[in-house]
Write a protein that holds these residues in place. Structure first.
Motif, PDB file in Angstrom:
ATOM      1  N   ILE A 153     -93.522  -7.513 -49.934  1.00  0.00           N
ATOM      2  CA  ILE A 153     -93.805  -6.290 -50.688  1.00  0.00           C
ATOM      3  C   ILE A 153     -93.248  -5.089 -49.920  1.00  0.00           C
ATOM      4  CG2 ILE A 153     -95.596  -4.822 -51.726  1.00  0.00           C
ATOM      5  CD1 ILE A 153     -97.438  -7.358 -51.581  1.00  0.00           C
ATOM      6  N   GLY A 154     -93.617  -4.991 -48.658  1.00  0.00           N
ATOM      7  CA  GLY A 154     -93.163  -3.851 -47.874  1.00  0.00           C
ATOM      8  C   GLY A 154     -93.159  -4.152 -46.390  1.00  0.00           C
ATOM      9  N   PHE A 155     -92.368  -3.375 -45.675  1.00  0.00           N
ATOM     10  CA  PHE A 155     -92.299  -3.547 -44.222  1.00  0.00           C
ATOM     11  C   PHE A 155     -91.979  -2.212 -43.579  1.00  0.00           C
ATOM     12  CE2 PHE A 155     -88.125  -4.174 -45.994  1.00  0.00           C
ATOM     13  CZ  PHE A 155     -87.270  -3.525 -45.120  1.00  0.00           C
ATOM     14  N   SER A 156     -92.234  -2.144 -42.286  1.00  0.00           N
ATOM     15  CA  SER A 156     -91.893  -0.935 -41.551  1.00  0.00           C
ATOM     16  C   SER A 156     -91.456  -1.348 -40.162  1.00  0.00           C
ATOM     17  CB  SER A 156     -93.121  -0.016 -41.488  1.00  0.00           C
ATOM     18  OG  SER A 156     -92.747   1.208 -40.905  1.00  0.00           O
ATOM     19  N   LYS A 157     -90.420  -0.691 -39.652  1.00  0.00           N
ATOM     20  CA  LYS A 157     -89.903  -1.122 -38.350  1.00  0.00           C
ATOM     21  C   LYS A 157     -89.777   0.043 -37.381  1.00  0.00           C
ATOM     22  CE  LYS A 157     -85.109  -1.034 -39.848  1.00  0.00           C
ATOM     23  NZ  LYS A 157     -84.010  -1.810 -40.364  1.00  0.00           N
ATOM     24  N   PHE A 158     -89.621  -0.296 -36.110  1.00  0.00           N
ATOM     25  CA  PHE A 158     -89.389   0.732 -35.093  1.00  0.00           C
ATOM     26  C   PHE A 158     -88.370   0.196 -34.099  1.00  0.00           C
ATOM     27  CE2 PHE A 158     -92.891  -1.895 -33.645  1.00  0.00           C
ATOM     28  CZ  PHE A 158     -92.600  -2.131 -32.312  1.00  0.00           C
ATOM     29  N   LYS A 159     -87.711   1.113 -33.410  1.00  0.00           N
ATOM     30  CA  LYS A 159     -86.716   0.723 -32.407  1.00  0.00           C
ATOM     31  C   LYS A 159     -87.451   0.433 -31.104  1.00  0.00           C
ATOM     32  CE  LYS A 159     -82.260   2.243 -30.640  1.00  0.00           C
ATOM     33  NZ  LYS A 159     -81.957   0.873 -30.268  1.00  0.00           N
ATOM     34  N   ILE A 160     -87.124  -0.673 -30.479  1.00  0.00           N
ATOM     35  CA  ILE A 160     -87.842  -1.070 -29.258  1.00  0.00           C
ATOM     36  C   ILE A 160     -87.301  -0.304 -28.044  1.00  0.00           C
ATOM     37  CG2 ILE A 160     -88.422  -2.996 -27.730  1.00  0.00           C
ATOM     38  CD1 ILE A 160     -88.170  -4.812 -30.176  1.00  0.00           C
ATOM     39  N   LYS A 161     -88.262   0.287 -27.302  1.00  0.00           N
ATOM     40  CA  LYS A 161     -87.849   1.007 -26.086  1.00  0.00           C
ATOM     41  C   LYS A 161     -88.315   0.265 -24.846  1.00  0.00           C
ATOM     42  CE  LYS A 161     -87.658   5.549 -28.198  1.00  0.00           C
ATOM     43  NZ  LYS A 161     -88.728   6.124 -29.010  1.00  0.00           N
ATOM     44  N   GLU A 162     -89.368  -0.554 -25.027  1.00  0.00           N
ATOM     45  CA  GLU A 162     -89.964  -1.218 -23.869  1.00  0.00           C
ATOM     46  C   GLU A 162     -90.282  -2.677 -24.222  1.00  0.00           C
ATOM     47  OE1 GLU A 162     -93.946  -0.387 -21.375  1.00  0.00           O
ATOM     48  OE2 GLU A 162     -93.128   1.339 -22.428  1.00  0.00           O
ATOM     49  N   TYR A 163     -89.708  -3.603 -23.459  1.00  0.00           N
ATOM     50  CA  TYR A 163     -89.928  -5.011 -23.777  1.00  0.00           C
ATOM     51  C   TYR A 163     -91.168  -5.530 -23.065  1.00  0.00           C
ATOM     52  CZ  TYR A 163     -85.564  -4.980 -26.235  1.00  0.00           C
ATOM     53  OH  TYR A 163     -84.589  -4.695 -27.145  1.00  0.00           O
ATOM     54  N   GLU A 164     -92.298  -5.105 -23.537  1.00  0.00           N
ATOM     55  CA  GLU A 164     -93.562  -5.508 -22.923  1.00  0.00           C
ATOM     56  C   GLU A 164     -94.532  -5.845 -24.055  1.00  0.00           C
ATOM     57  OE1 GLU A 164     -97.247  -5.642 -21.327  1.00  0.00           O
ATOM     58  OE2 GLU A 164     -96.800  -3.741 -22.304  1.00  0.00           O
ATOM     59  N   ILE A 165     -95.150  -7.035 -23.964  1.00  0.00           N
ATOM     60  CA  ILE A 165     -95.948  -7.561 -25.085  1.00  0.00           C
ATOM     61  C   ILE A 165     -97.036  -6.602 -25.560  1.00  0.00           C
ATOM     62  CG2 ILE A 165     -97.498  -9.438 -25.809  1.00  0.00           C
ATOM     63  CD1 ILE A 165     -94.840 -10.580 -25.451  1.00  0.00           C
ATOM     64  N   HIS A 166     -97.837  -6.074 -24.607  1.00  0.00           N
ATOM     65  CA  HIS A 166     -98.972  -5.226 -25.021  1.00  0.00           C
ATOM     66  C   HIS A 166     -98.500  -3.941 -25.689  1.00  0.00           C
ATOM     67  CE1 HIS A 166    -101.873  -7.915 -23.427  1.00  0.00           C
ATOM     68  NE2 HIS A 166    -101.212  -7.962 -22.290  1.00  0.00           N
ATOM     69  N   HIS A 167     -97.405  -3.446 -25.194  1.00  0.00           N
ATOM     70  CA  HIS A 167     -96.819  -2.241 -25.770  1.00  0.00           C
ATOM     71  C   HIS A 167     -96.354  -2.537 -27.204  1.00  0.00           C
ATOM     72  CE1 HIS A 167     -94.299   1.303 -26.221  1.00  0.00           C
ATOM     73  NE2 HIS A 167     -93.318   0.494 -26.559  1.00  0.00           N
ATOM     74  N   LEU A 168     -95.662  -3.646 -27.374  1.00  0.00           N
ATOM     75  CA  LEU A 168     -95.160  -3.998 -28.707  1.00  0.00           C
ATOM     76  C   LEU A 168     -96.316  -4.246 -29.674  1.00  0.00           C
ATOM     77  CD1 LEU A 168     -92.190  -6.402 -27.890  1.00  0.00           C
ATOM     78  CD2 LEU A 168     -92.084  -4.021 -28.634  1.00  0.00           C
ATOM     79  N   GLU A 169     -97.329  -4.919 -29.165  1.00  0.00           N
ATOM     80  CA  GLU A 169     -98.497  -5.214 -29.996  1.00  0.00           C
ATOM     81  C   GLU A 169     -99.143  -3.911 -30.479  1.00  0.00           C
ATOM     82  OE1 GLU A 169    -102.251  -8.292 -29.641  1.00  0.00           O
ATOM     83  OE2 GLU A 169    -101.375  -7.426 -27.834  1.00  0.00           O
ATOM     84  N   ALA A 170     -99.273  -2.958 -29.573  1.00  0.00           N
ATOM     85  CA  ALA A 170     -99.892  -1.667 -29.911  1.00  0.00           C
ATOM     86  C   ALA A 170     -99.049  -0.925 -30.951  1.00  0.00           C
ATOM     87  CB  ALA A 170    -100.067  -0.820 -28.662  1.00  0.00           C
ATOM     88  N   LYS A 171     -97.734  -0.959 -30.749  1.00  0.00           N
ATOM     89  CA  LYS A 171     -96.839  -0.278 -31.702  1.00  0.00           C
ATOM     90  C   LYS A 171     -96.935  -0.919 -33.090  1.00  0.00           C
ATOM     91  CE  LYS A 171     -93.675   2.299 -31.279  1.00  0.00           C
ATOM     92  NZ  LYS A 171     -93.672   3.736 -31.682  1.00  0.00           N
ATOM     93  N   VAL A 172     -96.980  -2.257 -33.102  1.00  0.00           N
ATOM     94  CA  VAL A 172     -97.077  -2.966 -34.386  1.00  0.00           C
ATOM     95  C   VAL A 172     -98.403  -2.617 -35.068  1.00  0.00           C
ATOM     96  CG1 VAL A 172     -97.341  -5.260 -35.447  1.00  0.00           C
ATOM     97  CG2 VAL A 172     -95.473  -4.843 -33.854  1.00  0.00           C
ATOM     98  N   HIS A 173     -99.474  -2.591 -34.300  1.00  0.00           N
ATOM     99  CA  HIS A 173    -100.770  -2.226 -34.879  1.00  0.00           C
ATOM    100  C   HIS A 173    -100.729  -0.832 -35.504  1.00  0.00           C
ATOM    101  CE1 HIS A 173    -103.270  -5.547 -33.103  1.00  0.00           C
ATOM    102  NE2 HIS A 173    -103.812  -5.357 -34.278  1.00  0.00           N
TER     103      HIS A 173
END
Ligand code: GRF
Length: 214
Positions: A153-173
């Motif tokens: 139905i829909g999606f949203s993306k961001f450009k990755i600046k930091e390859y760290e799991i917790h950071h990515l998880e927080a951004k996705v949330h």
């Protein structure tokens, strides 16, 4: 306007459930009514959130059932005592049986922490890191019998600046907390339909889902 209620399935923290509950404050057509919360985990914090917000909730323990079909049948029995128009899987970590899916065809959506069709299943953040992807994000899709394969139905993306799991998880949330309420509101307000099997949002075709920028 007709009432529109959502049943939320969650297995854990329930921050996405919370994002739906927060929409009540808007007090406009984007406000979402959650009529029941279900969890397969008795200790899921999502159930506490429901309790705090005076939303009916229940839990069924999979370990008490011989198989997935019997477990889902028990969930279904209880679920049917509530009024709802849509089931939202918001961090629900179990696969639904074919019988359950058939019962609610076209009425179940799932929130997934990746840019589908990339990375269905688990450990999406790790996969993004391993592959040094340039972007990451979240997707909301209809649930079919496959693993995270239903119509996007829909999606949203961001450009990755930091390859760290917790950071990515927080951004996705962060993204999920905007994307899920928005898509629930589109469905509630009948802005989403299928014409010749192609998804349309506000009468524009989005065969692969619509991108939202937050
Ligand atoms: C979300 O990232 C969702 O995409 C995934 O599980 C997580 C649930 O988070 N399926 P929460 O329980 O809503 O905080």
């Amino acid at each position: 306007m007709d009432s529109f209620n959502i049943a939320v399935f969650a297995s854990g923290n329930g921050s996405n459930l919370q994002s739906l509950l927060e929409t009540k404050k808007l007090n406009n057509e984007d406000s979402i009514d959650v009529s029941v919360v279900f969890s397969n985990k008795l200790d899921a914090y999502a159930l506490k959130r429901a309790e705090k917000n005076n939303i009916p909730f229940f839990s069924v323990n999979p370990a008490s059932f011989e198989n997935r079909e019997k477990f889902d049948a028990a969930v279904l029995d209880k679920l049917k005592t509530f009024n709802f128009d849509l089931i939202v899987l918001a961090g629900y970590m179990r696969i639904l049986s074919k019988e359950f899916l058939r019962e609610f065809e076209g009425k179940i959506i799932n929130l997934h922490p990746s840019l589908l069709p990339k990375y269905p299943g688990l450990n999406t953040h790790q996969k993004v890191v391993d592959n040094k992807d340039s972007h990451h994000g979240a997707t909301v899709h209809f649930v079919d019998e496959g693993l995270d394969t239903g119509q996007i139905i829909g999606f949203s993306k961001f450009k990755i600046k930091e390859y760290e799991i917790h950071h990515l998880e927080a951004k996705v949330h962060e993204i999920e907390h905007k994307l899920l309420p928005l898509i629930c509101s589109l469905i509630k307000n009948k802005r989403l339909k299928f014409k010749n099997n192609v998804l349309e949002i506000d009468n524009i075709e989005y065969p692969d889902g619509k991108e939202f920028n937050f």
